[in-house]
Design a protein around this motif. Structure first.
Motif, PDB file in Angstrom:
ATOM      1  N   SER A   7       0.827  -1.199   0.000  1.00 55.42           N
ATOM      2  CA  SER A   7       0.000   0.000   0.000  1.00 55.42           C
ATOM      3  C   SER A   7       0.861   1.250   0.000  1.00 55.42           C
ATOM      4  CB  SER A   7      -0.917   0.007   1.225  1.00 55.42           C
ATOM      5  OG  SER A   7      -1.518   1.281   1.367  1.00 55.42           O
ATOM      6  N   GLU A   8       0.870   1.952  -1.113  1.00 57.36           N
ATOM      7  CA  GLU A   8       1.621   3.206  -1.166  1.00 57.36           C
ATOM      8  C   GLU A   8       1.021   4.232  -0.228  1.00 57.36           C
ATOM      9  OE1 GLU A   8       1.887   4.622  -5.182  1.00 57.36           O
ATOM     10  OE2 GLU A   8       3.090   2.864  -5.707  1.00 57.36           O
ATOM     11  N   ARG A   9      -0.297   4.208  -0.168  1.00 57.07           N
ATOM     12  CA  ARG A   9      -0.988   5.209   0.642  1.00 57.07           C
ATOM     13  C   ARG A   9      -0.599   5.104   2.115  1.00 57.07           C
ATOM     14  NH1 ARG A   9      -4.416   8.493  -0.876  1.00 57.07           N
ATOM     15  NH2 ARG A   9      -4.476   7.438  -2.887  1.00 57.07           N
ATOM     16  N   ARG A  18      -9.264   2.431  -1.053  1.00 57.94           N
ATOM     17  CA  ARG A  18      -9.117   3.296  -2.226  1.00 57.94           C
ATOM     18  C   ARG A  18      -8.186   2.667  -3.244  1.00 57.94           C
ATOM     19  NH1 ARG A  18      -7.765   8.923   0.591  1.00 57.94           N
ATOM     20  NH2 ARG A  18      -7.104   9.461  -1.514  1.00 57.94           N
ATOM     21  N   GLU A  19      -7.294   1.806  -2.771  1.00 59.79           N
ATOM     22  CA  GLU A  19      -6.305   1.210  -3.673  1.00 59.79           C
ATOM     23  C   GLU A  19      -6.716  -0.157  -4.193  1.00 59.79           C
ATOM     24  OE1 GLU A  19      -2.031   2.490  -2.258  1.00 59.79           O
ATOM     25  OE2 GLU A  19      -3.255   1.849  -0.549  1.00 59.79           O
ATOM     26  N   PRO A  30      -7.458   3.210  -8.137  1.00 60.69           N
ATOM     27  CA  PRO A  30      -6.953   2.037  -7.428  1.00 60.69           C
ATOM     28  C   PRO A  30      -5.690   1.488  -8.097  1.00 60.69           C
ATOM     29  CG  PRO A  30      -8.736   1.399  -8.867  1.00 60.69           C
ATOM     30  CD  PRO A  30      -8.639   2.894  -8.956  1.00 60.69           C
ATOM     31  N   LYS A  31      -4.967   0.664  -7.354  1.00 62.32           N
ATOM     32  CA  LYS A  31      -3.816  -0.044  -7.925  1.00 62.32           C
ATOM     33  C   LYS A  31      -4.258  -1.436  -8.367  1.00 62.32           C
ATOM     34  CE  LYS A  31      -0.036   1.068  -7.501  1.00 62.32           C
ATOM     35  NZ  LYS A  31       0.738   1.762  -8.544  1.00 62.32           N
TER      36      LYS A  31
END
Ligand SMILES: Nc1ncnc2c1ncn2[C@@H]1O[C@H](COP(=O)(O)OP(=O)(O)OP(=O)(O)O)[C@@H](O)[C@H]1O
Ligand SMILES: Nc1ncnc2c1ncn2[C@@H]1O[C@H](COP(=O)(O)OP(=O)(O)OP(=O)(O)O)[C@@H](O)[C@H]1O
Ligand code: SF4
Ligand SMILES: [Mg+2]
Ligand SMILES: [Mg+2]
Lengths: 373, 350
Positions: free
Chosen positions: A95-97, A125-126, A207-208
């Motif tokens: 998770s980058e977030r 969100r991702e 999203p990813k």
């Protein structure tokens, strides 16, 4: 074990896509549903819908998940997203977030199965899901505009009202819907267009990872082709990673880099698509492939007709769950092992993992390459 | 254009045409229109088809093109109130006479005898024809006794025998079970057993495997082929799955918006399709084993509203090869022997 499926393999992939490090690592995931009975609604048993499933999805790639009805595909997707609480196992997600916000803890991956609500909401969100039936997943009383605005409101992102509106217009354009139609309700669109609305909603928050559960199964072939092209374009454009759940083996071959085959809650084979279709190593994969009806009269294929149906997941066969239908098991020297010992997913050479005791001895038939036309 | 369906009468029976190759069922200019509040739906709009003895005709096309309505028209099961039917449905009966089903009352004795007794239908969802409150065996027995004078005991035996024929293990036990106790594949088998229990000469199968997993689909298709060989029945196989058609059909008709746009022997239709719609359908789907990620070339756009069918060629607004002439509706051309295509490009044999 030399190399587990969780380690994945070197990334190849189509030229236009950048394929990177693991984005999702599912490890020994289990989801058991209680079976209740009697007047006291006591637990009398369990449906092992997902029983020890592991796989890795790399950034920018697509993993196809196939198998017959009830084998646990949807449950895998829902459990990763925590729409179902897992019974055991991990779903590690990069998770980058959370990393940006310093909430990822140690390491680069967070375990979705243990995240608290607050962090789970951020990660959502991702990671997004697209459903088979847009009718039941789109609120019939909301306009497309409202449907596509909702994710921004829920997560309190997207900026001002005007900015969100602009984003909605962009999203509609991206999925091939006309922004002028944003005041319309879902029922005023065709099935294919409603699926596009579902895709736009999933993409709203950038999203990813997108878990697509039978996204084209309910569509006519021309619309199915349009939506498959759209998903491929969006993958390149937005750098998306897909877990693509479907029962149509031709569609899965077309869209996937990796393919995982499920049977009664377990993975029986996991490999790069071309290896799995050309040289299946599990008897079930071979049978599934042979059952596909190909729209080409020149492709004459020997069909392996499996006996009966899939056994009940509440009471799965002992040993190898496939042994009751496997045409290779009945041999005297094999059956004692097939019906007692559970075969683990193990590396069968190259980038192919298989859960069959006799994979190394069997000479299985894959799909012929059709004459190019 | 409501047809005046006369009641059951000898007048509806046309003299049998001569020749060994007379088809079992010949559909001529069939039109089945629904008058709705929002306009007329020309669900089936001038369809010509024929099914030979012991042959399988595949009927394909996307959702809403009129496949099911064609089948229901043959069976005399179209909801009557708002419907207009015209054309001919010439059916060769077991006794050798020919009857025009479009001319007889669907409620008449003759039609009821033919329906189930000579033409049977199976549906995508077996539960639409199986009654949940009766055992499987009783339902098949009843179907048999409706059409054949058989004592109950004999009919019951025949029911069990039919369940065995369709590959249901332990048919005695299954015959006393209720539909919900059977798996989807077994229910489909039971429905086939019921359909075949009265020795029909024609079986109309509407998406019989669409709701089933591929491995079960393979079982059912193999069963249908075996039974066709054993009983010598003709089959109309309705499906949107082009692969199923290749596996089953001798001939194929492709429908679009209520019309047959291409029709011919299975092989040439799939190997050398003439109509841009058929070509587009085949390009829309990924082919198993294609290996390379070949981009699909699906037909663009959407099927138009059936209440407002475009003038001229109905496929024109989605056709990549559309020309000025397409503003006029093309007739069915015969670009190759027995291979028909409703496209101006087929006029010169193309
Ligand atoms: N909420 C639930 N409670 C109890 N059992 C469940 C629940 N959800 C799923 N199951 C069971 O778990 C098993 C796997 O179901 P799942 O929906 O994941 O299968 P699937 O592979 O997605 O099938 P399909 O192809 O039909 O969508 C099935 O036996 C199903 O009945
Ligand atoms: N009772 C009815 N009243 C009005 N319109 C109807 C009725 N039944 C069918 N139609 C319309 O007739 C057209 C043809 O329908 P039909 O069911 O034959 O399509 P189909 O080819 O079988 O499609 P599918 O693949 O979805 O089963 C459709 O536009 C449908 O909406
Ligand atoms: S382990 Fe045995 S039963 Fe299972 S797939 Fe292999 S040979 Fe068949
Ligand atoms: Mg599912
Ligand atoms: Mg239909």
């Amino acid at each position: 074990m030399i190399g587990s499926p969780a380690e994945g393999g070197a990334g190849g992939g189509a030229a236009a896509r950048t394929v990177g490090a693991p984005l999702l690592e599912v490890r020994n995931l289990k989801k058991y549903f209680p079976v209740e009975g009697g007047i006291l609604r006591r637990k009398v048993g369990e449906v092992k819908a997902v029983d020890d499933v592991s796989f890795t999805v790399r950034e920018g790639e697509t993993l196809g998940l196939v198998g017959e009805s009830g084998c646990g595909k949807t449950t895998v997707g829902r459990t990763i997203l925590r729409l179902e609480e897992p019974t055991a196992g991990q779903a590690l997600f990069r998770s980058e977030r959370l990393a940006d916000e310093g909430l990822a803890g140690e390491g680069t991956m967070v375990d979705l199965t243990t995240l608290d609500r607050e962090r789970l909401k951020r990660v959502r969100r991702e990671v997004q899901m697209i459903f088979q039936d847009p009718n039941s997943s789109l609120n019939p009383r909301m306009t497309v505009q409202q449907i596509l605005t909702e994710p921004f409101l829920i997560h309190g992102v997207g900026g001002s009202k005007e900015e969100i509106e602009e984003r909605v217009v962009t999203l509609m354009g991206q999925v091939g819907l006309r922004p002028e139609q944003r005041a319309r309700y879902p029922h005023q669109f065709s099935a294919g267009q409603r699926q596009r609305i579902g895709i736009a909603r999933a993409l709203a928050l950038n999203p990813k990872l997108v878990i697509a559960d039978e996204p084209v199964s309910a569509l006519d072939v021309s619309i199915q082709g349009q939506v498959l092209n759209l998903l491929e374009d969006l993958q390149v454009e937005l750098g998306l990673t897909y877990v693509f759940i479907a029962h149509d083996l031709s569609v899965v071959e077309h869209i996937s880099d990796w393919v995982a085959v499920m049977y009664l809650g377990r993975l029986v084979e996991l490999a790069r698509g071309e290896d799995l279709y050309r040289n299946p190593r599990h008897p079930y994969t071979e049978a599934l492939l042979s059952a596909v009806q190909v729209p080409d009269p020149d492709v004459q294929r020997k069909r392996i007709i499996l006996e009966g149906g899939v056994p009940s997941p509440a009471n799965p066969p002992s040993g190898c769950r496939f042994h009751t239908r496997c045409s290779y098991a009945p041999q005297a020297d094999r059956m004692p092992r097939c019906n007692t010992e559970v075969p683990e997913l193990h590396r069968a050479g190259g980038e192919q993992w298989v859960a069959c005791h006799f994979a190394a001895d069997l000479d299985l038939r894959g799909v012929e390459v059709p004459a190019t036309g | 254009m409501a047809s005046d369906r006369s009641t059951d009468s000898a007048a509806a029976t046309v003299p049998a045409t001569s020749g060994r190759h007379a088809p079992l069922l010949e559909i001529r200019d069939l039109k089945t229109w629904f008058h709705t509040e929002r306009g007329t739906v020309r669900a089936v709009d001038g369809v010509d088809l024929a099914v030979g003895r012991n042959r399988t005709l595949g009927l394909v096309g996307e959702s809403g093109c009129g496949k099911t309505v064609t089948a229901l028209s043959i069976m005399g099961l179209v909801p009557p109130a708002t419907t207009a039917i015209s054309g001919n449905l010439l059916f060769r009966r077991k006794d050798g006479s020919e009857v025009d089903l479009a001319q007889i009352d669907p409620h008449s004795r003759t039609y009821r005898r033919i329906r189930g007794g000579e033409i049977a239908m199976i549906f995508q969802e077996p539960m639409t024809s199986l009654n949940p409150v009766y055992t499987i065996g009783n339902q098949i027995r009843e179907a048999i006794q409706l059409h054949q004078e058989k004592p109950a005991g004999e009919a019951r035996e025949r029911a069990v025998e039919m369940l065995r024929q369709v590959g249901i293990a332990d048919p005695e036990q299954r015959s006393v079970e209720y539909p919900h106790q059977l798996s989807g594949g077994m229910r489909q088998r039971a429905m086939i057993a019921m359909a075949l229990s009265c020795n029909p000469s024609l079986l109309v199968a509407d998406e019989p495997t669409t709701a089933l997993d591929v491995t079960i689909q393979a079982q059912i298709l193999e069963l249908m082929q075996r039974l066709q060989g054993e009983f010598g029945i003709s089959i109309i196989m309705i499906t949107h799955d082009l692969g199923v058609v290749v596996g089953m059909a001798d001939e194929v008709a492709v429908m679009y918006l209520g019309r047959v746009v291409e029709h011919g022997p299975m092989r040439p239709v799939f190997k050398a399709p003439r109509h841009p719609y058929t070509q587009g359908l085949l390009r829309s789907i990924p082919v198993l084993g294609a290996q390379v990620r070949q981009r699909l070339q699906p037909i663009e756009g959407l099927v138009p509203d059936p209440r407002a069918t475009p003038p001229g060629c109905r496929f024109a607004d989605r056709c990549p090869q559309v020309m000025e002439r397409c503003a006029d509706e093309p007739p069915l051309f015969e670009p190759a022997p027995s291979h028909l295509s409703r496209c101006w490009l087929s006029e010169a044999g193309g």
